[in-house]
Design a protein around this motif. Structure first.
Motif, PDB file in Angstrom:
ATOM      1  N   LYS B 232       0.431  -1.224  -0.018  1.00  0.00           N
ATOM      2  CA  LYS B 232       0.159  -0.089  -0.553  1.00  0.00           C
ATOM      3  C   LYS B 232       0.768   0.904  -0.104  1.00  0.00           C
ATOM      4  O   LYS B 232       1.825   0.958   1.134  1.00  0.00           O
ATOM      5  N   HIS B 235       2.407   8.326   2.759  1.00  0.00           N
ATOM      6  CA  HIS B 235       3.160   8.849   2.876  1.00  0.00           C
ATOM      7  C   HIS B 235       4.615   8.642   3.109  1.00  0.00           C
ATOM      8  O   HIS B 235       4.360   8.554   4.768  1.00  0.00           O
ATOM      9  N   THR B 239       3.689   8.098   7.404  1.00  0.00           N
ATOM     10  CA  THR B 239       3.588   6.370   8.171  1.00  0.00           C
ATOM     11  C   THR B 239       4.481   6.352   9.162  1.00  0.00           C
ATOM     12  O   THR B 239       5.757   5.380   8.501  1.00  0.00           O
ATOM     13  N   LEU B 243       2.856  -0.070  10.880  1.00  0.00           N
ATOM     14  CA  LEU B 243       1.292   0.427  10.148  1.00  0.00           C
ATOM     15  C   LEU B 243       2.108   0.263   8.514  1.00  0.00           C
ATOM     16  O   LEU B 243       1.271   0.267   7.230  1.00  0.00           O
ATOM     17  N   ARG B 244       2.853   0.275   7.924  1.00  0.00           N
ATOM     18  CA  ARG B 244       3.170   0.048   6.436  1.00  0.00           C
ATOM     19  C   ARG B 244       3.019  -0.950   5.488  1.00  0.00           C
ATOM     20  O   ARG B 244       3.392  -2.347   6.088  1.00  0.00           O
ATOM     21  N   ASP B 246       5.064  -1.893   2.722  1.00  0.00           N
ATOM     22  CA  ASP B 246       5.877  -1.362   2.167  1.00  0.00           C
ATOM     23  C   ASP B 246       6.415  -1.911   1.103  1.00  0.00           C
ATOM     24  O   ASP B 246       7.297  -3.579   1.675  1.00  0.00           O
ATOM     25  N   VAL B 248       8.977  -2.561  -0.958  1.00  0.00           N
ATOM     26  CA  VAL B 248      10.015  -2.674  -0.712  1.00  0.00           C
ATOM     27  C   VAL B 248      11.015  -3.019  -0.548  1.00  0.00           C
ATOM     28  O   VAL B 248      11.739  -4.031  -0.785  1.00  0.00           O
ATOM     29  N   SER B 285       6.933   8.780  -1.223  1.00  0.00           N
ATOM     30  CA  SER B 285       6.020   7.617  -1.505  1.00  0.00           C
ATOM     31  C   SER B 285       6.463   6.384  -1.069  1.00  0.00           C
ATOM     32  O   SER B 285       7.114   5.613  -1.429  1.00  0.00           O
ATOM     33  N   VAL B 286       5.765   5.701  -0.081  1.00  0.00           N
ATOM     34  CA  VAL B 286       5.883   4.395   0.304  1.00  0.00           C
ATOM     35  C   VAL B 286       5.632   2.998  -1.338  1.00  0.00           C
ATOM     36  O   VAL B 286       4.584   3.977  -1.382  1.00  0.00           O
ATOM     37  N   ALA B 287       6.717   2.337  -0.873  1.00  0.00           N
ATOM     38  CA  ALA B 287       5.899   1.766  -3.129  1.00  0.00           C
ATOM     39  C   ALA B 287       4.647   0.569  -2.453  1.00  0.00           C
ATOM     40  O   ALA B 287       4.801  -0.077  -1.344  1.00  0.00           O
TER      41      ALA B 287
END
Lengths: 417, 417
Positions: B232, B235, B239, B243-244, B246, B248, B285-287
């Motif tokens: 998902k 920001h 974030t 909770l990410r 990510d 990548v 931006s988180v990938a």
């Protein structure tokens, strides 16, 4: 809390505030409930005219400075007192939402009207500002209006910036100012006694902690780098690993080292690799070159300095086979907000019985520049799932009104000091 | 070694062999000493005509099969004996070199002429084959000529394949066959008593070990996967990492796990991540999504099976936050060449006093399909820095001639068994 502050806070009109968000969201509306309202565009001009049409029904004085920042002032009793300011921006990301920025302007305007309706008078004037070009989506850099207003950069630096269509900022600015001829002239760096900016959080902390109000104590520091790893392409089937200069392999070694560097059991440090470009990017070719971005953030000056300064030496050490080039691309020191202003926000939230917490802002805001010239803090309200810069950005009418109530009370408190 | 084999090997003409490489390199020459000779192109037709013009001066019978594989046969004394075959391909990569493929055809032809000049007769006929479309650069898949000849896939499967210009293989094939009307018809799957393919190594092992001859004992197995990691976007500033989702970060965790899985102190296992596509690929931006390629190779069937089968479960286990989808994209089992043919190659190298070593091929070759229908092995000669599929591909006249001498002696040995 002062009785008049409580009265004014109670006069915040949730439905009116929500309805105004909906009206503003029509200006630059895009599919999926989003907004595309570029700075100094015809949509921006329409938003300015709409705001001024509401202000015209009140006895506020209206002015704009040379970069188009728009000021609405509600007079105080002391004609010589410097104002307390509040506000945010009306421009949006190209695929932005209905709350980012515009909420701070509308909450400030709602606060003035609530004061009017409660019959509140303040010693200092209170000024609502709509900063020009906070997003930087059309004209770089971002937070341009507050940057120029506070003297961080001269106006002349940005006048010749062009957008993707080749339009110069100075021409778009002239059109914008000409569209609102009723507006008086406002000086850059005009003194202020304080600034409070209300904004959606753009992160998930309030929602996750089930808090309505974020008392924002500062904006975290940020260090950006591009890391370029240069090796040699080879046949993936025939070249033994010991003889390779594999840019992907060394990039991953560097990212592993940076992950270890930034490991934080308290989960305050932010570390992101969001961009990777691999060359030649073919399954059976060893990568000759990788460029990746590094984004590290932390609210404490010592910590972000230590982490940022470690990136280049650590990257060089971690890469065993390839050449490494590290280029810093952005460096923002942390901004620590004024304790008295943050305390006033917290006291207002407490007295109004609103669940609140202190937190640091992950994103940049105009408050960062205002903090250089006057005591400053921010108020955050929750946004759904922390999503912003996206059509799906969402917030509840109740949370928006709660933030406006806290803002109203805190502004009255500061405007009588 | 048989005396006639030694005589014929000594008749290999280094200068003639080199000169023919230079003549062939004119057909599809590109800047930087490279060659672009796509399968069934006008350059390929020119190469076929040039080869046939040389063959016309000898008493070889000439034929082609339905996919355009070209066969030049030097008769043996036993009219009923199945032939020993040798050869490779004449097509190149779009930015290919002067030796990949064409060397095996020219070395085979040189062997026939050296036999003629030494007055050698063999019991079995010896056939030089130029396989159609080994590279697959214009028409997919690669190693098409040997694949169809050996019956691994029917001709009908590939006739409607189109190139990037929309030209169908069957039309390009018809043009090619029509350009050499003097050629007799050759059957698919016609029996062979053995096959030896000479080729540049396309890797650095011979050069690094200072050996002239590689006795190729097989082609390593290969497992390809696309790994897709779906999380998902968020920001990067706001974030918390916990909770990410990510993509990548989880991709790197997977690659770390695969690096550990494929770790090989002997450096025989090949593991490559050559392709990575990150979405949205923005620094702050988180990938939300990453697709990366996995290429694992090993010559031993048990090992490559174990490694390949471990990829999907390991990837799922390593990803802590995101969804993982693993798609196998290629699966070639290892090919183990015939011990008798490899021994004949090694014996020839030894008797001719050429420094040699056994090795496995990292790349695929037509020999992989021939090994299914007859005893097969390959001869490698060094190429500069292991570079191929590149204009910079290079080899020395001496090494090319040495390989042709070993080929000549080994062919005579096998053709008299």
């Amino acid at each position: 809390m002062r009785e008049d502050a409580r009265n004014a806070a109670n006069n915040v009109n949730e439905q009116r505030l929500w309805q105004r968000h909906a009206e503003m969201a029509q200006l630059g509306a895009i599919p999926g409930n989003g907004v595309n309202r570029a700075a100094l565009s015809k949509e921006d001009i329409a938003a300015r005219k709409l705001l001024l049409s509401w202000a015209a029904k009140r006895n506020y004085s209206i002015s704009a400075d040379g970069i188009g920042n728009l000021f609405l002032r509600r007079a105080g009793t002391d004609a010589n007192a410097t104002p307390i300011m509040t506000g945010s921006h009306m421009d949006s990301q190209p695929r932005g939402g209905r709350f980012d920025g515009i909420y701070g302007v509308l909450a400030g305007f709602e606060a003035l009207e609530a004061m009017d309706e409660a019959g509140v008078v303040t010693r200092r004037p209170i000024e609502v500002v709509a900063w020009t070009n906070e997003e930087g989506g059309r004209f770089a850099p971002c937070t341009m209006g507050s940057m120029v207003f506070t003297g961080a950069r001269p106006l002349a630096d940005v006048l010749d910036v062009t957008d993707n269509e080749g339009i110069k900022l100075k021409d778009a600015l002239a059109d914008t100012l000409a569209a609102t001829p009723q507006v008086a002239k406002h000086d850059f760096k005009s003194p202020a006694a304080g600034y409070i900016e209300a904004h959606i959080e753009q992160g998930p902390l309030l929602e996750n902690a089930r808090k309505t109000i974020g008392v924002v104590t500062g904006i975290q520091g940020l260090r950006w780098f591009n890391v370029e790893v240069s090796g040699k392409t080879d046949h993936a089937g025939t070249t033994p690993l010991a003889l390779r200069k594999d840019a992907v392999r060394d990039s991953i070694a560097i990212i592993n080292a940076l992950t270890e560097l930034t490991h934080d059991p308290k989960d305050v440090t932010r570390f992101t690799v969001g961009r990777m470009l691999v060359t030649p990017n073919s399954p059976n070719s060893v990568a000759s070159h990788v460029l990746f971005s590094v984004d590290i953030r932390h609210p404490e000056p010592q910590t972000i300095a230590r982490l940022g300064d470690a990136v280049e030496p650590l990257a060089r050490k971690a890469a065993k086979f390839c050449e490494v080039k590290v280029t810093p691309t952005l460096h923002d020191d942390p901004c620590v907000f004024d304790a008295n202003v943050a305390d006033a926000v917290e006291a207002a939230a407490k007295t109004l019985n609103l669940p609140h917490m202190r937190l640091s802002s992950g994103a940049s805001h105009d408050a960062m520049y205002m903090a250089r010239i006057c005591p400053t803090a921010m108020i955050f309200v929750p946004c759904e799932k922390g999503i912003s810069h996206n059509e799906a950005e969402n917030a509840t009418p109740g949370d928006l009104a709660a933030g406006a109530r806290v803002l109203t009370a805190a502004l009255i408190e500061l405007a009588n000091r």
